[in-house]
Scaffold this motif. Structure first.
Motif, PDB file in Angstrom:
ATOM      1  N   MET A 129       0.819  -1.206   0.000  1.00 49.30           N
ATOM      2  CA  MET A 129       0.000   0.000   0.000  1.00 49.30           C
ATOM      3  C   MET A 129       0.855   1.260   0.000  1.00 49.30           C
ATOM      4  O   MET A 129       0.496   2.267  -0.619  1.00 49.30           O
ATOM      5  CB  MET A 129      -0.945  -0.013   1.208  1.00 49.30           C
ATOM      6  N   ILE A 130       1.997   1.207   0.684  1.00 51.51           N
ATOM      7  CA  ILE A 130       2.905   2.358   0.675  1.00 51.51           C
ATOM      8  C   ILE A 130       3.507   2.556  -0.709  1.00 51.51           C
ATOM      9  O   ILE A 130       3.665   3.687  -1.180  1.00 51.51           O
ATOM     10  CB  ILE A 130       4.011   2.179   1.737  1.00 51.51           C
ATOM     11  N   ILE A 131       3.831   1.463  -1.389  1.00 51.78           N
ATOM     12  CA  ILE A 131       4.346   1.558  -2.753  1.00 51.78           C
ATOM     13  C   ILE A 131       3.292   2.169  -3.676  1.00 51.78           C
ATOM     14  O   ILE A 131       3.600   3.008  -4.531  1.00 51.78           O
ATOM     15  CB  ILE A 131       4.797   0.182  -3.266  1.00 51.78           C
ATOM     16  N   ASN A 132       2.043   1.767  -3.498  1.00 53.22           N
ATOM     17  CA  ASN A 132       0.964   2.386  -4.274  1.00 53.22           C
ATOM     18  C   ASN A 132       0.867   3.880  -3.974  1.00 53.22           C
ATOM     19  O   ASN A 132       0.604   4.685  -4.873  1.00 53.22           O
ATOM     20  CB  ASN A 132      -0.370   1.707  -3.958  1.00 53.22           C
ATOM     21  N   ALA A 133       1.079   4.237  -2.715  1.00 52.86           N
ATOM     22  CA  ALA A 133       1.045   5.647  -2.331  1.00 52.86           C
ATOM     23  C   ALA A 133       2.189   6.413  -2.978  1.00 52.86           C
ATOM     24  O   ALA A 133       2.014   7.549  -3.442  1.00 52.86           O
ATOM     25  CB  ALA A 133       1.120   5.772  -0.808  1.00 52.86           C
ATOM     26  N   ILE A 134       3.369   5.803  -3.018  1.00 49.09           N
ATOM     27  CA  ILE A 134       4.524   6.443  -3.651  1.00 49.09           C
ATOM     28  C   ILE A 134       4.281   6.616  -5.143  1.00 49.09           C
ATOM     29  O   ILE A 134       4.611   7.662  -5.731  1.00 49.09           O
ATOM     30  CB  ILE A 134       5.797   5.609  -3.399  1.00 49.09           C
ATOM     31  N   THR A 135       3.681   5.603  -5.762  1.00 47.66           N
ATOM     32  CA  THR A 135       3.357   5.696  -7.186  1.00 47.66           C
ATOM     33  C   THR A 135       2.384   6.838  -7.446  1.00 47.66           C
ATOM     34  O   THR A 135       2.564   7.620  -8.390  1.00 47.66           O
ATOM     35  CB  THR A 135       2.748   4.375  -7.686  1.00 47.66           C
ATOM     36  N   LEU A 136       1.358   6.925  -6.612  1.00 49.18           N
ATOM     37  CA  LEU A 136       0.383   8.010  -6.754  1.00 49.18           C
ATOM     38  C   LEU A 136       1.055   9.365  -6.574  1.00 49.18           C
ATOM     39  O   LEU A 136       0.738  10.326  -7.301  1.00 49.18           O
ATOM     40  CB  LEU A 136      -0.737   7.829  -5.727  1.00 49.18           C
ATOM     41  N   THR A 137       1.984   9.452  -5.637  1.00 51.99           N
ATOM     42  CA  THR A 137       2.713  10.704  -5.420  1.00 51.99           C
ATOM     43  C   THR A 137       3.536  11.080  -6.639  1.00 51.99           C
ATOM     44  O   THR A 137       3.531  12.243  -7.071  1.00 51.99           O
ATOM     45  CB  THR A 137       3.643  10.564  -4.200  1.00 51.99           C
ATOM     46  N   LEU A 138       4.235  10.106  -7.211  1.00 55.44           N
ATOM     47  CA  LEU A 138       5.054  10.372  -8.397  1.00 55.44           C
ATOM     48  C   LEU A 138       4.191  10.851  -9.556  1.00 55.44           C
ATOM     49  O   LEU A 138       4.535  11.824 -10.239  1.00 55.44           O
ATOM     50  CB  LEU A 138       5.822   9.113  -8.796  1.00 55.44           C
ATOM     51  N   VAL A 139       3.069  10.179  -9.769  1.00 55.76           N
ATOM     52  CA  VAL A 139       2.159  10.565 -10.851  1.00 55.76           C
ATOM     53  C   VAL A 139       1.637  11.986 -10.622  1.00 55.76           C
ATOM     54  O   VAL A 139       1.565  12.795 -11.555  1.00 55.76           O
ATOM     55  CB  VAL A 139       0.992   9.560 -10.941  1.00 55.76           C
ATOM     56  N   THR A 140       1.295  12.297  -9.381  1.00 54.82           N
ATOM     57  CA  THR A 140       0.804  13.635  -9.059  1.00 54.82           C
ATOM     58  C   THR A 140       1.878  14.693  -9.286  1.00 54.82           C
ATOM     59  O   THR A 140       1.609  15.771  -9.825  1.00 54.82           O
ATOM     60  CB  THR A 140       0.330  13.693  -7.592  1.00 54.82           C
ATOM     61  N   LEU A 141       3.113  14.373  -8.898  1.00 49.67           N
ATOM     62  CA  LEU A 141       4.202  15.340  -9.048  1.00 49.67           C
ATOM     63  C   LEU A 141       4.581  15.562 -10.510  1.00 49.67           C
ATOM     64  O   LEU A 141       5.045  16.646 -10.866  1.00 49.67           O
ATOM     65  CB  LEU A 141       5.429  14.878  -8.254  1.00 49.67           C
ATOM     66  N   THR A 177       2.524  -5.373  -6.510  1.00 46.71           N
ATOM     67  CA  THR A 177       2.071  -6.761  -6.603  1.00 46.71           C
ATOM     68  C   THR A 177       3.176  -7.731  -6.193  1.00 46.71           C
ATOM     69  O   THR A 177       2.929  -8.729  -5.505  1.00 46.71           O
ATOM     70  CB  THR A 177       1.611  -7.077  -8.050  1.00 46.71           C
ATOM     71  N   TYR A 178       4.409  -7.435  -6.616  1.00 45.65           N
ATOM     72  CA  TYR A 178       5.546  -8.295  -6.287  1.00 45.65           C
ATOM     73  C   TYR A 178       5.817  -8.346  -4.784  1.00 45.65           C
ATOM     74  O   TYR A 178       6.214  -9.384  -4.248  1.00 45.65           O
ATOM     75  CB  TYR A 178       6.787  -7.807  -7.034  1.00 45.65           C
ATOM     76  N   THR A 179       5.607  -7.219  -4.100  1.00 49.80           N
ATOM     77  CA  THR A 179       5.914  -7.152  -2.680  1.00 49.80           C
ATOM     78  C   THR A 179       4.749  -7.601  -1.795  1.00 49.80           C
ATOM     79  O   THR A 179       4.900  -7.684  -0.571  1.00 49.80           O
ATOM     80  CB  THR A 179       6.307  -5.713  -2.269  1.00 49.80           C
ATOM     81  N   ASP A 180       3.611  -7.876  -2.408  1.00 48.79           N
ATOM     82  CA  ASP A 180       2.433  -8.277  -1.639  1.00 48.79           C
ATOM     83  C   ASP A 180       2.445  -9.800  -1.445  1.00 48.79           C
ATOM     84  O   ASP A 180       2.129 -10.559  -2.352  1.00 48.79           O
ATOM     85  CB  ASP A 180       1.159  -7.842  -2.380  1.00 48.79           C
ATOM     86  N   HIS A 181       2.807 -10.218  -0.247  1.00 47.16           N
ATOM     87  CA  HIS A 181       2.899 -11.656   0.044  1.00 47.16           C
ATOM     88  C   HIS A 181       1.750 -12.125   0.941  1.00 47.16           C
ATOM     89  O   HIS A 181       1.826 -13.201   1.545  1.00 47.16           O
ATOM     90  CB  HIS A 181       4.220 -11.957   0.754  1.00 47.16           C
ATOM     91  N   ARG A 182       0.693 -11.311   1.010  1.00 46.85           N
ATOM     92  CA  ARG A 182      -0.433 -11.694   1.852  1.00 46.85           C
ATOM     93  C   ARG A 182      -1.276 -12.761   1.176  1.00 46.85           C
ATOM     94  O   ARG A 182      -1.334 -12.846  -0.031  1.00 46.85           O
ATOM     95  CB  ARG A 182      -1.294 -10.470   2.154  1.00 46.85           C
TER      96      ARG A 182
END
Length: 229
Positions: free
Chosen positions: A157-169, A224-229
């Protein structure tokens, strides 16, 4: 309109202009990545602290939580174009100028930090509430709870947040072109608008859209790669 744009493109898009497009593309990517990196370094710990100091958390502190929450909310509420102007003295102090690509990174980073902090805190709130009790029952310290349980669980979820931040910036970097921030936004304004080269605006827009799509796809794959749940 499209006939005129195509005609202008075929007659005026000389090698020098392609070089400017390439340079502006590099500047946009540079601004986005650098500002995102700074925002992550500052915002992720800020978000963790805001979450951990909340009610019922492992380092509960009502005063600290209220202060952090207020800072995050205020920071997220200021429109970027206004923040860009407000921070000009700070940018000049840190960089020596308010113009150019490096100078634009300062307001971009400041704008993105509370955004990352809020997204990080929200990501941590998605963790099952029983995880803390389970970790504590096994003798885990607060640091171990954060590093061994909270961080791995919230990482996708943090990686998704970072991606959203990059796209916004990436989008914000185009806005920085209004005050000479460089990048594709500055190219679109300087040549596409002020010099009447409509095709330059379309080229800049298409490249920005392509960058955003690539960043989003890459971020989704990493999450997706880091999601091991």
């Amino acid at each position: 309109m499209w006939d005129k744009i195509l005609t202008d493109f075929m007659t005026e898009m000389h090698p020098r202009m392609w070089q400017m497009v390439a340079q502006s593309t590099y500047e946009t990517i540079y601004m986005g990545l650098a500002a995102t990196a700074i925002a992550v370094i500052c915002g992720v710990p800020f978000g963790f602290l805001a979450f951990l100091s909340g009610k019922g958390r492992i380092v509960e502190n009502a005063i600290l939580f209220k202060v952090l929450d207020a800072i995050i909310n205020i920071g997220r509420s200021i429109p970027f174009i206004i923040l860009l102007i407000i921070l000009m003295p700070v940018t000049r102090l840190l960089v020596g100028t308010t113009l150019g690509t490096t100078a634009a990174i300062v307001p971009l980073s400041v704008a993105a930090t509370p955004f990352v902090a809020r997204l990080t805190a929200n990501a941590l709130m998605e963790i099952p509430t029983g995880l803390t009790e389970a970790a504590k029952s096994m003798g885990a310290t607060n640091w171990q709870v954060v590093s061994k349980y909270y961080l791995p669980e919230s990482l996708p979820m943090i990686i998704n947040a970072i991606t959203l931040t990059l796209v916004t910036l990436i989008g914000y970097s185009a806005m920085a072109g209004v005050v000479g921030g460089g990048g594709l936004g500055n190219l679109a304004i300087s040549y596409g608008e002020h010099r009447g080269m409509t095709y330059v605006k379309w080229i800049a827009t298409i490249i920005i859209v392509a960058i955003v799509m690539i960043c989003q796809k890459a971020g989704d794959m990493i999450a997706t790669y880091t999601d091991h749940r």
